[in-house]
Design a protein around this motif. Sequence first.
Motif, PDB file in Angstrom:
ATOM      1  N   THR A  38       0.842  -1.194   0.000  1.00  0.00           N
ATOM      2  CA  THR A  38       0.000   0.000   0.000  1.00  0.00           C
ATOM      3  C   THR A  38       0.883   1.253   0.000  1.00  0.00           C
ATOM      4  O   THR A  38       0.589   2.228  -0.686  1.00  0.00           O
ATOM      5  N   ARG A  39       1.991   1.196   0.754  1.00  0.00           N
ATOM      6  CA  ARG A  39       2.914   2.334   0.762  1.00  0.00           C
ATOM      7  C   ARG A  39       3.703   2.425  -0.537  1.00  0.00           C
ATOM      8  O   ARG A  39       4.111   3.507  -0.949  1.00  0.00           O
ATOM      9  N   ALA A  40       3.955   1.266  -1.167  1.00  0.00           N
ATOM     10  CA  ALA A  40       4.753   1.264  -2.400  1.00  0.00           C
ATOM     11  C   ALA A  40       3.932   1.763  -3.590  1.00  0.00           C
ATOM     12  O   ALA A  40       4.480   2.297  -4.543  1.00  0.00           O
ATOM     13  N   ALA A  41       2.604   1.588  -3.548  1.00  0.00           N
ATOM     14  CA  ALA A  41       1.736   1.985  -4.658  1.00  0.00           C
ATOM     15  C   ALA A  41       1.688   3.517  -4.768  1.00  0.00           C
ATOM     16  O   ALA A  41       1.976   4.196  -3.780  1.00  0.00           O
ATOM     17  N   PRO A  42       1.337   4.086  -5.934  1.00  0.00           N
ATOM     18  CA  PRO A  42       0.946   3.383  -7.151  1.00  0.00           C
ATOM     19  C   PRO A  42       2.158   2.931  -7.959  1.00  0.00           C
ATOM     20  O   PRO A  42       3.212   3.538  -7.899  1.00  0.00           O
ATOM     21  N   GLY A  43       1.962   1.833  -8.685  1.00  0.00           N
ATOM     22  CA  GLY A  43       3.054   1.338  -9.499  1.00  0.00           C
ATOM     23  C   GLY A  43       2.686   0.045 -10.180  1.00  0.00           C
ATOM     24  O   GLY A  43       1.535  -0.391 -10.159  1.00  0.00           O
ATOM     25  N   LEU A  44       3.718  -0.544 -10.798  1.00  0.00           N
ATOM     26  CA  LEU A  44       3.576  -1.820 -11.469  1.00  0.00           C
ATOM     27  C   LEU A  44       4.352  -2.825 -10.633  1.00  0.00           C
ATOM     28  O   LEU A  44       5.486  -2.543 -10.248  1.00  0.00           O
ATOM     29  N   ALA A  45       3.749  -3.980 -10.323  1.00  0.00           N
ATOM     30  CA  ALA A  45       4.438  -4.949  -9.469  1.00  0.00           C
ATOM     31  C   ALA A  45       4.608  -6.277 -10.184  1.00  0.00           C
ATOM     32  O   ALA A  45       3.657  -6.828 -10.725  1.00  0.00           O
ATOM     33  N   LEU A  50      -0.623  -5.712 -11.132  1.00  0.00           N
ATOM     34  CA  LEU A  50       0.209  -6.901 -10.927  1.00  0.00           C
ATOM     35  C   LEU A  50       0.519  -7.596 -12.255  1.00  0.00           C
ATOM     36  O   LEU A  50      -0.338  -7.729 -13.115  1.00  0.00           O
ATOM     37  N   LEU A  51       1.774  -8.045 -12.382  1.00  0.00           N
ATOM     38  CA  LEU A  51       2.216  -8.819 -13.542  1.00  0.00           C
ATOM     39  C   LEU A  51       2.972 -10.035 -13.034  1.00  0.00           C
ATOM     40  O   LEU A  51       3.717  -9.922 -12.057  1.00  0.00           O
ATOM     41  N   SER A  52       2.831 -11.174 -13.692  1.00  0.00           N
ATOM     42  CA  SER A  52       3.677 -12.310 -13.322  1.00  0.00           C
ATOM     43  C   SER A  52       5.067 -12.062 -13.906  1.00  0.00           C
ATOM     44  O   SER A  52       5.245 -11.214 -14.792  1.00  0.00           O
ATOM     45  N   ARG A  53       6.040 -12.846 -13.415  1.00  0.00           N
ATOM     46  CA  ARG A  53       7.393 -12.648 -13.937  1.00  0.00           C
ATOM     47  C   ARG A  53       7.441 -12.945 -15.439  1.00  0.00           C
ATOM     48  O   ARG A  53       8.060 -12.213 -16.210  1.00  0.00           O
TER      49      ARG A  53
END
Lengths: 510, 102
Positions: free
Chosen positions: A93-100, A119-122
């Motif tokens: 929650t602290r890291a967002a917003p972004g792509l993970a 969210l994306l898989s590797r």
Amino acid sequence: MHLSSLLEIAADALGDRVAVSARGDGALTYADLLARAEAASRHVQHAGVGRLVAVDVNSEAVPIGLFAAALAGIPYVPVNYRLADAQLVAILTRAAPGLAVVEPSVPGRLGPGIDGLVLLSRDEFLQVDGPAAPSRGEGDAEDPAVLLFTSGTTGEPKAAVLRHRHLTSYVLETVEFLGAGPDEATLVCVPPYHIAGIAAVLTSVWAGRRLVYLPHFSAAEWVDLAVAEAVTHAMVVPTMLGRILEVLRERDEKLPALRHLSYGGGRMPIALVEEALGLLPHVGLVNAYGLTETSSTIAVLGPDDHRDAIASSDPDVRMRLGSVGRPLPNLEVEVRDPLGAALPPGTHGEIWVRGEQVSGEYLGRAATLSPDGWLATNDGGWLDAEGFLFVEGRLDDVIVRGGENLSPGEIEDVLLQHPAVADCAVVGVPDDQWGEAVAAVVVLADGAGADAGTLQGWVAERLRSTRSPQRIEFRAELPYSETGKLLRRVLKAELCAEPEASHQGPPSGS
Amino acid sequence: MDLKPGSRWASQVCDTEIVVVRAASAGVSLECGGQAMVPVGGDRAPGATPDPAFAAGSPIGKRFADPASGLEILVTKAGAGSLAIGGVAIPLKEAKPLPSSD
């Protein structure tokens, strides 16, 4: 300097050399690594996200992600996917917003999901690309490059901010550009959310040394991979080294290709260092001391220091096997008293450090550096007359017994010298008479026996009797974090909650 | 020329490229092969060759440090020209490599 320049310059010079050994679909050259990072950065820029988060195990997606974030001008945020669900949600929650980029178990653990976090898989991440974006020019060295969350067990998660200039200063000051031969390979088993995992990518790329990743640490797989990939360099944390040596002994494996084995990230028992020196005489051992906030290593005990110490009959020189060596030449290190005044050699105090790689900055918090650039590490220690630094552990862990400050590390070192003791931890527990009492939790060696009284006597003979543990508990194992840090707070809480099962009475004298 | 740490510069007369490791305390003119260096990717004088007085070569991976200004640079691409500030050769900086620790 900017992280993206490190890779661009290395790819210019060494385009065809293998940068990362990837299992399955083959290896990546420096040119491939740059091309893959550029493709991922185009996707990230096109998506307009502010952070690239990684909640995954080690793989080639780590260097690709780290450099993709740098090329896109956003921070890379590696997070420990093994955290408890609630803690993982709090950190993301602290890291967002972004792509993970996430490990398969992660999406199901985030409840309704994290606002603003895609969210994306590797596998998906390794395929992404996007339309060409306008050139960003050289990149601003002042921008945050990496955010590393501490996994603190209490309070709000804290994220250390490492800017491009901190990390590249560390690389430029400590690594020779193209210094590695074409046969050199480094085995990375520390996770990407550990500063050593980030530093390994940067220093290996700058040196031209191939990265080999072990996704999960197991000693057997570490040895298998080291043999299969003819690994020449590796870094381990103390808990890993003991298990690796066990496997090497069982298999009578000498790792002939290995040249450098570096260890750090926690206190290493001297007996284990001596064992490693005996078992791997052709390997240079390197002890490194550093903090997340200092962009990795700030002091190094090199191979020659190890050999000099073990060969010496001078107890002061021999003792250096338990030191972290000398500070890096581009840094200043001082040991200071509680008021901040520098102390002379041989005097115990708090370790302070100043230099271009020192960040000491946390997301959303006031600066922690002094106005003249010094960071108080919260580690206790002392310098010897030749400038070797001895680290005694977190100042928070110091036991105050009847007004006397006792260092758990000193007592642990003595206990570990007893042949029946395989591992141990010393913590302070509340005591009506002394304020705090010394308590030890001991793991006995296989087949060995020793009672509390014997061990209390052992410590009292070698240190002052006030340092002998008033209470000794025996356990099958000690709690460690994944990165090899002894979880003292966990032990302390358990001891405070438990009745004194093995209480043997206070040591005589005081 | 703005020799910021991390900025990359190219020779106009050979293949040499450098990166600035440490900034100079005051403005200096960085030259290679006797000609001012230009930003990597920037326009360069066509057909020029190194001045024979500055043609000892710049070896890749070597550091050069100017004691007067504090400027420190690292050669990232080798070339035939040699490095100078205002016509004075910059001395090579011998650095003792540290053991790898990560």
